[in-house]
Design an enzyme around this catalytic site. Structure first.
Site, short mmCIF file in Angstrom:
data_model
loop_
_atom_site.label_atom_id
_atom_site.label_comp_id
_atom_site.label_asym_id
_atom_site.label_seq_id
_atom_site.Cartn_x
_atom_site.Cartn_y
_atom_site.Cartn_z
N VAL A 28 0.86 -1.18 0.00
CA VAL A 28 0.00 0.00 0.00
C VAL A 28 0.90 1.24 0.00
O VAL A 28 1.82 1.33 0.80
CB VAL A 28 -0.93 0.01 1.24
CG1 VAL A 28 -1.79 1.26 1.25
CG2 VAL A 28 -1.79 -1.24 1.27
N SER A 29 0.62 2.17 -0.89
CA SER A 29 1.35 3.43 -0.99
C SER A 29 2.83 3.15 -1.23
O SER A 29 3.18 2.43 -2.16
CB SER A 29 1.10 4.29 0.24
OG SER A 29 1.54 5.62 0.05
N LEU A 30 3.72 3.67 -0.39
CA LEU A 30 5.15 3.38 -0.56
C LEU A 30 5.41 1.87 -0.50
O LEU A 30 6.26 1.35 -1.21
CB LEU A 30 5.98 4.10 0.52
CG LEU A 30 7.46 3.75 0.59
CD1 LEU A 30 8.18 4.05 -0.73
CD2 LEU A 30 8.12 4.48 1.74
N GLY A 32 3.70 -0.29 -1.79
CA GLY A 32 3.45 -0.81 -3.12
C GLY A 32 4.69 -0.78 -3.99
O GLY A 32 4.95 -1.70 -4.75
N THR A 54 -1.18 2.84 -4.94
CA THR A 54 0.22 2.97 -5.30
C THR A 54 0.33 3.19 -6.80
O THR A 54 -0.68 3.33 -7.48
CB THR A 54 1.02 1.73 -4.85
OG1 THR A 54 2.41 2.01 -4.94
CG2 THR A 54 0.67 0.48 -5.62
#
Length: 73
Positions: A28-30, A32, A54
């Site tokens: 998730v997000s970073l 990802g 992401t």
């Protein structure tokens, strides 16, 4: 100050220490970015890859729209 590749190597080290040879990966997000790098570097260790909130990164990626950035303030 850490590169995504370094963080992906850290994931591999943690899995090694835990005795996990293969796993499902969620990023998730970073996370990802890290999950994608981990999957590209260690494909034999990934059963499934799930990405949320992401992007693929790289020179052809698109930045988050201004309205999205403002939501974080």
């Amino acid at each position: 100050p850490y590169a995504v590749s370094q963080m992906a190597a850290d994931v591999a080290a943690v899995l090694d220490d835990a005795g996990v040879a293969e796993t499902n990966v969620l990023g998730v997000s970073l996370g990802g970015y890290i999950a994608q790098e981990f999957t590209l570097t260690y494909p034999e260790r990934v059963r499934r890859l799930v990405l949320a909130s992401t992007a693929p990164g790289g020179p052809r990626s698109h930045p988050m729209p201004a309205a999205g950035m403002e939501a974080f303030h």
